[in-house]
Design a protein around this motif. Structure first.
Motif, PDB file in Angstrom:
ATOM      1  N   ARG A  18       0.830  -1.204   0.000  1.00  0.00           N
ATOM      2  CA  ARG A  18       0.000   0.000   0.000  1.00  0.00           C
ATOM      3  C   ARG A  18       0.866   1.257   0.000  1.00  0.00           C
ATOM      4  O   ARG A  18       0.609   2.198  -0.750  1.00  0.00           O
ATOM      5  CB  ARG A  18      -0.917  -0.015   1.221  1.00  0.00           C
ATOM      6  N   ARG A  19       1.913   1.255   0.834  1.00  0.00           N
ATOM      7  CA  ARG A  19       2.822   2.405   0.889  1.00  0.00           C
ATOM      8  C   ARG A  19       3.506   2.609  -0.456  1.00  0.00           C
ATOM      9  O   ARG A  19       3.669   3.746  -0.928  1.00  0.00           O
ATOM     10  CB  ARG A  19       3.857   2.220   2.000  1.00  0.00           C
ATOM     11  N   LEU A  22       0.973   4.116  -2.979  1.00  0.00           N
ATOM     12  CA  LEU A  22       0.698   5.529  -2.717  1.00  0.00           C
ATOM     13  C   LEU A  22       1.900   6.407  -3.070  1.00  0.00           C
ATOM     14  O   LEU A  22       1.738   7.508  -3.606  1.00  0.00           O
ATOM     15  CB  LEU A  22       0.292   5.722  -1.257  1.00  0.00           C
ATOM     16  N   GLU A  66      -6.680   9.151  -0.615  1.00  0.00           N
ATOM     17  CA  GLU A  66      -5.831   8.570   0.427  1.00  0.00           C
ATOM     18  C   GLU A  66      -4.571   9.403   0.637  1.00  0.00           C
ATOM     19  O   GLU A  66      -4.095   9.541   1.776  1.00  0.00           O
ATOM     20  CB  GLU A  66      -5.460   7.127   0.071  1.00  0.00           C
ATOM     21  N   LEU A  67      -4.020   9.948  -0.428  1.00  0.00           N
ATOM     22  CA  LEU A  67      -2.848  10.815  -0.281  1.00  0.00           C
ATOM     23  C   LEU A  67      -3.202  12.061   0.529  1.00  0.00           C
ATOM     24  O   LEU A  67      -2.422  12.513   1.376  1.00  0.00           O
ATOM     25  CB  LEU A  67      -2.309  11.204  -1.659  1.00  0.00           C
ATOM     26  N   ARG A  69      -5.652  12.259   2.757  1.00  0.00           N
ATOM     27  CA  ARG A  69      -5.893  11.813   4.136  1.00  0.00           C
ATOM     28  C   ARG A  69      -4.590  11.605   4.889  1.00  0.00           C
ATOM     29  O   ARG A  69      -4.461  11.981   6.056  1.00  0.00           O
ATOM     30  CB  ARG A  69      -6.712  10.523   4.137  1.00  0.00           C
ATOM     31  N   GLU A  70      -3.632  11.003   4.224  1.00  0.00           N
ATOM     32  CA  GLU A  70      -2.331  10.798   4.864  1.00  0.00           C
ATOM     33  C   GLU A  70      -1.676  12.142   5.187  1.00  0.00           C
ATOM     34  O   GLU A  70      -1.074  12.313   6.247  1.00  0.00           O
ATOM     35  CB  GLU A  70      -1.412   9.971   3.967  1.00  0.00           C
ATOM     36  N   ASN A  73      -3.289  13.739   8.297  1.00  0.00           N
ATOM     37  CA  ASN A  73      -3.033  13.084   9.586  1.00  0.00           C
ATOM     38  C   ASN A  73      -1.576  13.270   9.970  1.00  0.00           C
ATOM     39  O   ASN A  73      -0.745  12.392   9.808  1.00  0.00           O
ATOM     40  CB  ASN A  73      -3.371  11.587   9.493  1.00  0.00           C
ATOM     41  N   ASN A  74      -1.275  14.457  10.494  1.00  0.00           N
ATOM     42  CA  ASN A  74       0.104  14.726  10.860  1.00  0.00           C
ATOM     43  C   ASN A  74       0.157  15.491  12.165  1.00  0.00           C
ATOM     44  O   ASN A  74      -0.819  16.105  12.603  1.00  0.00           O
ATOM     45  CB  ASN A  74       0.822  15.499   9.747  1.00  0.00           C
TER      46      ASN A  74
END
Length: 207
Positions: A18-19, A22, A66-67, A69-70, A73-74
């Protein structure tokens, strides 16, 4: 019976895949644009099959979401909220909003631009924009509430109005517009901070 270590190994491999997907999507979206990049190219860059891209994340809309969202989330955002809650003046709150949003938008300008530019073409992206804006508006409402708690809102400006004023000055579009006009991040930060202060804060008592 499946042994736990085998399950954990599969989970780890899936997370690594997954990583990789992305990371490949981000690189190709930046190189070729969201529209120009293909799933086949992303799969090749990630060294997986196209079907694996779908099963690990999804199609292009899901990859972009998803990019985003990532990126959201920081720790920067959480740190900024903590500082807002301990700010000692309205000007300090506004300055923190300005610096915090400038940092987030500067680091993620391309992703956010791609999301907004393509939202009209994909229902999933439209939903993602709406969700992101709702979450961001909630954070700005916290800042407005902090200014109100400090007793520094201009007369006639309630928390809801203050939230809208913060949105007007510190949403993604104002930053993007100023940057498109050639403003540096520092110039934009200083100007937006000053203008938001004029719109939001009560005038200090005359000496």
């Amino acid at each position: 019976m499946t042994r736990p270590y085998k399950s954990a190994r599969r989970t780890s491999a899936a997370a690594e895949t997954r990583r990789a997907v992305l990371a490949a999507a981000l690189a190709l979206f930046e190189e070729r644009g969201y529209v120009g990049a293909t799933l086949a190219e992303i799969a090749t860059r990630a060294e997986v099959a196209v079907n694996t891209v779908y099963t690990s994340v999804g199609g292009k809309p899901q990859l972009l979401i998803e990019l985003i969202r990532e990126a959201a989330n920081n720790d920067q955002i959480d740190d900024s909220l903590r500082r807002l809650n301990t700010a000692r003046s309205g000007r300090e709150v506004i300055a923190e909003v300005a610096e915090g949003t400038a940092t987030v938008f500067r680091d993620r300008a391309w992703l956010l631009g791609a999301l907004y530019d393509n939202a009209g073409t994909e229902p999933l992206l439209t939903e993602a924009v709406e969700s992101a804006e709702t979450a961001y508006a909630d954070r700005l409402a916290e800042a407005a509430s902090r200014i109100a708690a400090l007793g520094e809102l201009r007369e006639g400006v309630d928390i809801a109005t203050a939230s809208d004023i913060l949105w007007f000055h510190f949403g993604f579009r104002p930053w993007r517009d100023l940057r498109t006009r050639g403003w540096s991040w520092q110039r934009a930060t200083t100007w937006l901070t000053t203008q938001a202060g004029h719109a939001l804060l009560a005038e200090p008592p005359a000496q």
